[in-house]
Design a protein around this motif. Sequence first.
Motif, PDB file in Angstrom:
ATOM      1  N   LEU A  16       0.830  -1.208   0.000  1.00 55.75           N
ATOM      2  CA  LEU A  16       0.000   0.000   0.000  1.00 55.75           C
ATOM      3  C   LEU A  16       0.866   1.260   0.000  1.00 55.75           C
ATOM      4  CD1 LEU A  16      -2.872  -1.027   2.440  1.00 55.75           C
ATOM      5  CD2 LEU A  16      -2.945  -0.889  -0.056  1.00 55.75           C
ATOM      6  N   ALA A  17       1.985   1.213   0.713  1.00 62.29           N
ATOM      7  CA  ALA A  17       2.903   2.360   0.709  1.00 62.29           C
ATOM      8  C   ALA A  17       3.445   2.581  -0.697  1.00 62.29           C
ATOM      9  CB  ALA A  17       4.041   2.123   1.697  1.00 62.29           C
ATOM     10  N   ARG A  18       3.804   1.495  -1.381  1.00 61.90           N
ATOM     11  CA  ARG A  18       4.302   1.610  -2.762  1.00 61.90           C
ATOM     12  C   ARG A  18       3.202   2.111  -3.696  1.00 61.90           C
ATOM     13  NH1 ARG A  18       9.201   0.274  -3.546  1.00 61.90           N
ATOM     14  NH2 ARG A  18      10.321  -1.061  -2.079  1.00 61.90           N
ATOM     15  N   ARG A  19       1.984   1.686  -3.423  1.00 62.60           N
ATOM     16  CA  ARG A  19       0.862   2.107  -4.269  1.00 62.60           C
ATOM     17  C   ARG A  19       0.679   3.623  -4.218  1.00 62.60           C
ATOM     18  NH1 ARG A  19      -5.473   0.478  -3.352  1.00 62.60           N
ATOM     19  NH2 ARG A  19      -6.291   2.309  -4.380  1.00 62.60           N
TER      20      ARG A  19
ATOM     21  N   HIS B 100      -0.926   9.955  -4.991  1.00 62.38           N
ATOM     22  CA  HIS B 100      -1.948  10.546  -4.131  1.00 62.38           C
ATOM     23  C   HIS B 100      -2.188   9.635  -2.931  1.00 62.38           C
ATOM     24  CE1 HIS B 100      -4.966   7.651  -5.460  1.00 62.38           C
ATOM     25  NE2 HIS B 100      -4.652   7.941  -6.707  1.00 62.38           N
ATOM     26  N   GLY B 101      -2.774  10.213  -1.893  1.00 62.71           N
ATOM     27  CA  GLY B 101      -3.047   9.436  -0.695  1.00 62.71           C
ATOM     28  C   GLY B 101      -4.401   8.774  -0.751  1.00 62.71           C
TER      29      GLY B 101
ATOM     30  N   ILE C  33      -4.656   6.032   7.081  1.00 63.11           N
ATOM     31  CA  ILE C  33      -4.423   6.927   5.952  1.00 63.11           C
ATOM     32  C   ILE C  33      -2.984   6.747   5.484  1.00 63.11           C
ATOM     33  CG2 ILE C  33      -4.602   9.293   5.087  1.00 63.11           C
ATOM     34  CD1 ILE C  33      -6.026  10.045   7.690  1.00 63.11           C
ATOM     35  N   TYR C  34      -2.802   6.609   4.176  1.00 64.20           N
ATOM     36  CA  TYR C  34      -1.482   6.561   3.552  1.00 64.20           C
ATOM     37  C   TYR C  34      -1.329   7.792   2.660  1.00 64.20           C
ATOM     38  CZ  TYR C  34      -0.588   1.623   4.702  1.00 64.20           C
ATOM     39  OH  TYR C  34      -0.351   0.433   5.355  1.00 64.20           O
TER      40      TYR C  34
ATOM     41  N   LEU D 131      10.062   9.645  -2.704  1.00 66.44           N
ATOM     42  CA  LEU D 131      10.924   9.586  -1.523  1.00 66.44           C
ATOM     43  C   LEU D 131      10.450   8.568  -0.499  1.00 66.44           C
ATOM     44  CD1 LEU D 131      11.516  13.401  -0.968  1.00 66.44           C
ATOM     45  CD2 LEU D 131      13.050  11.765  -2.069  1.00 66.44           C
ATOM     46  N   GLY D 132       9.158   8.283  -0.467  1.00 67.04           N
ATOM     47  CA  GLY D 132       8.646   7.344   0.524  1.00 67.04           C
ATOM     48  C   GLY D 132       7.165   7.541   0.761  1.00 67.04           C
ATOM     49  N   ALA D 133       6.727   7.217   1.985  1.00 65.28           N
ATOM     50  CA  ALA D 133       5.310   7.329   2.328  1.00 65.28           C
ATOM     51  C   ALA D 133       5.158   7.555   3.825  1.00 65.28           C
ATOM     52  CB  ALA D 133       4.561   6.065   1.907  1.00 65.28           C
ATOM     53  N   ILE D 134       4.000   8.093   4.206  1.00 67.78           N
ATOM     54  CA  ILE D 134       3.663   8.263   5.614  1.00 67.78           C
ATOM     55  C   ILE D 134       2.321   7.584   5.857  1.00 67.78           C
ATOM     56  CG2 ILE D 134       2.619  10.535   5.169  1.00 67.78           C
ATOM     57  CD1 ILE D 134       3.551  11.350   8.023  1.00 67.78           C
TER      58      ILE D 134
END
Length: 195
Positions: free
Chosen positions: A97-100, A106-107, A131-132, A142-145
């Motif tokens: 999901l983080a990669r998605r 978009h989140g 929420i991602y 760069l990544g994800a939160i």
Amino acid sequence: KKETAKPTPTPTPAPASTADPKAESKFRHSLAELFEVPLSFTPELKLEQMLTRVLERVLKLIPGADHGAILINDEAEKKLVVKASKPEGKVVVSDSLARRVMEEGHGFILERNLEGGGSLNPKLVKIETGIYAPLLSKEKLLGAIFVDDPERSTPYGEEDMQFLLAVSHYVATIVRNHELQSGLVHNSTMLDRVV
């Protein structure tokens, strides 16, 4: 197990002018509190320490957010690395999901309804929601939160998503600046060796 994700387009820095004035005021107040965090940064702080401080503030500012993580894309290792998490070591993040969110740019709000059927006692039904949001800097991934609360019984709202997207842009700036500074230090060291 039903898993749904509601995509959310990349936001403007603040809610639209048609937004509820109270919601817009709360949004701006939350951003102001977030922007205070770097005032505590010192030159010797590592990236992980900076991101942990930002994440701690985010979890206080998003109602009901109890867990969170910031993942950074390690291009050399070709994997996402958790650079900050709260509670430390207890956050379960979906790599896919983080990669998605990184790929789609978009989140989204995630709601996993783990109902076993209509005959279950409603008190035993567990809903997990989170929420991602992607960390993007000039189209660089760069990544994800990620934030969530395993015990939360209602989905996060659009205003929570908009705030986390604003946070993600802010975190991406911190990460990018750190990368640039590290590059400058490395180049300076190499030049010193040559001279």
